[in-house]
Enzyme design. Structure first.
Site, PDB file in Angstrom:
ATOM      1  N   HIS A 184      -1.351 -23.333  32.545  1.00 24.46           N
ATOM      2  CA  HIS A 184      -1.183 -22.874  30.910  1.00 24.46           C
ATOM      3  C   HIS A 184      -2.331 -23.306  30.265  1.00 24.46           C
ATOM      4  CE1 HIS A 184       2.162 -19.898  31.003  1.00 24.46           C
ATOM      5  NE2 HIS A 184       2.801 -20.624  31.516  1.00 24.46           N
ATOM      6  N   CYS A 239      -5.148 -19.285  29.441  1.00 26.06           N
ATOM      7  CA  CYS A 239      -5.210 -18.714  28.074  1.00 26.06           C
ATOM      8  C   CYS A 239      -6.001 -19.715  27.247  1.00 26.06           C
ATOM      9  CB  CYS A 239      -3.935 -18.459  27.647  1.00 26.06           C
ATOM     10  SG  CYS A 239      -3.040 -17.424  28.566  1.00 26.06           S
TER      11      CYS A 239
END
Length: 379
Positions: A184, A239
């Site tokens: 992440h 991301c």
């Protein structure tokens, strides 16, 4: 308790070890040294040895916390290991002119769990060995795989920071370094030197307790010390990762393949190297999200960036950086990922209603400008 110095029984090198350790493995010759306890400690020697197991020592690196077998599985790591370093982060020995740190995090047991990160990191290791000749023992892999039993190989914030220092330590002209991260990514509000008011960051497995690793921290650790003649490639499948290495030049490429370099040096903070070349290939722009999908491989879940990157390089050996970026974008652009069609009407609707940017376009940033279509990609 203060750390102590012990001499390896095999090679005679003086190492710094935590006071509670009774057996350690030399990071240079890999010889095992048993520390004979003194006085009352002798009665506890066997129980400590059975509990701690073999201590694989890093040169001048000290573990500060032992394993707490009563803690929960994902408070921080599999073993409830809470690294709170009270000593400087020092790297283990370096091996060879080609070195890599590979991190893959699935965040097991969390609502934001990822499915493809372990597949990604295993594929990347195989790719580096097979395609570019990286020695297996020069690849440091950190994962939250349930099979991982070494607490130093869990991608906690502390372990990732230590691994990055290992990557850059002793680097010299001719070295090729790789930092790969699948997990992440996020953004932190920061208004002093970011164009959009955010600082990009990656999320270690224990980020909820220990915090994220910010882009400028990564830059300080592995970009600024990069010496002349050394090349660093960061491949970040996360991301909001477009400028996660805080490199001064960002390649702005359109659909037709025309590009220009955006200069971010004016933002204030020093972000370049000591003469080496740092290149970051990231999954998406800072305002975009990346996808974890089985649509590309047709089988196991993978990160879209990782899969398209490996496929592009394998299918076109010797391709340029410009060609690599174009092919990766084309591969992702034409792929259905779950129920979301990238660049389709569903994406447009979600973008408008939720303020999201689901469109994913791999990005490239660098410590220096170069011709994207004449410079060949090589690790």
């Amino acid at each position: 308790m203060a750390a102590k110095q012990e001499r390896c029984k095999q090679c005679g090198r003086l190492l710094v070890v935590p006071p509670e350790v009774r057996v350690f493995e030399c990071a240079v010759c890999h010889g095992i040294t048993h520390i004979r306890p003194i006085g009352p400690l002798s009665q506890a020697y066997n129980s400590v040895y059975n509990f701690a197991g073999r201590f694989r020592g890093f040169i001048n690196t000290m573990m500060t916390n032992s394993v707490n077998s009563n803690s929960g599985y994902y408070g921080t790591t599999h073993f409830g290991y809470h690294p709170q370093p009270s000593y400087p982060l020092m790297p283990p020995p370096v091996f060879g002119s080609k070195r890599a740190v590979l991190c893959g995090i699935c965040y097991h047991g969390k609502s934001y769990r990822l499915k493809g990160s372990l597949n990604d990191v295993k594929c990347m290791k195989y790719f580096l060995i097979k395609e570019f000749g990286f020695p297996s023992d020069s690849i440091l892999m950190l994962t939250d795989d349930k099979e991982e039993k070494n607490p130093l190989r869990i991608p906690t914030k502390y372990n990732i920071q230590m691994a990055l220092r290992w990557l850059i330590e002793g680097s010299r002209s001719g070295d090729s370094l790789v930092f790969y991260f699948s997990g992440h990514g996020t953004q932190e509000m920061k208004v002093d030197d970011e164009v959009h008011g955010f600082d990009e960051a990656i999320c270690p497995v224990d980020y909820e307790q220990q915090g994220k690793i910010l882009g400028h921290e990564i830059n300080t650790t592995i970009v600024r010390p990069l010496p002349h003649g050394t090349t660093l490639h960061a491949i970040i499948d996360a991301c909001h990762s477009g400028t996660v290495l805080d490199l001064p030049f960002v390649c702005n490429m359109n659909r037709e393949g025309y590009y220009k370099w955006e200069d971010h040096k004016y933002l204030g903070a020093y972000k370049s190297t000591k003469g080496g070349l740092a290149i970051c290939i990231s999954a998406c722009d800072d305002g975009q999200i990346s996808v974890d999908t089985s649509a590309l491989s047709g089988k196991e879940s993978t990160g879209a960036l990782t899969y398209s990157f490996i496929q592009s390089v394998q299918n076109e050996p010797g391709l340029s950086y410009g060609r690599l970026l174009s092919v990766m974008r084309s591969t992702i652009r034409g792929t259905k990922t779950g129920i979301v069609v990238l660049n389709g009407p569903v994406v447009s609707l979600l973008n408008r209603l939720l303020g999201l940017n689901i469109r994913q376009e791999p990005q490239l940033s660098s410590s220096e400008r170069f011709d994207m279509y004449t410079k060949r990609f090589v690790l």
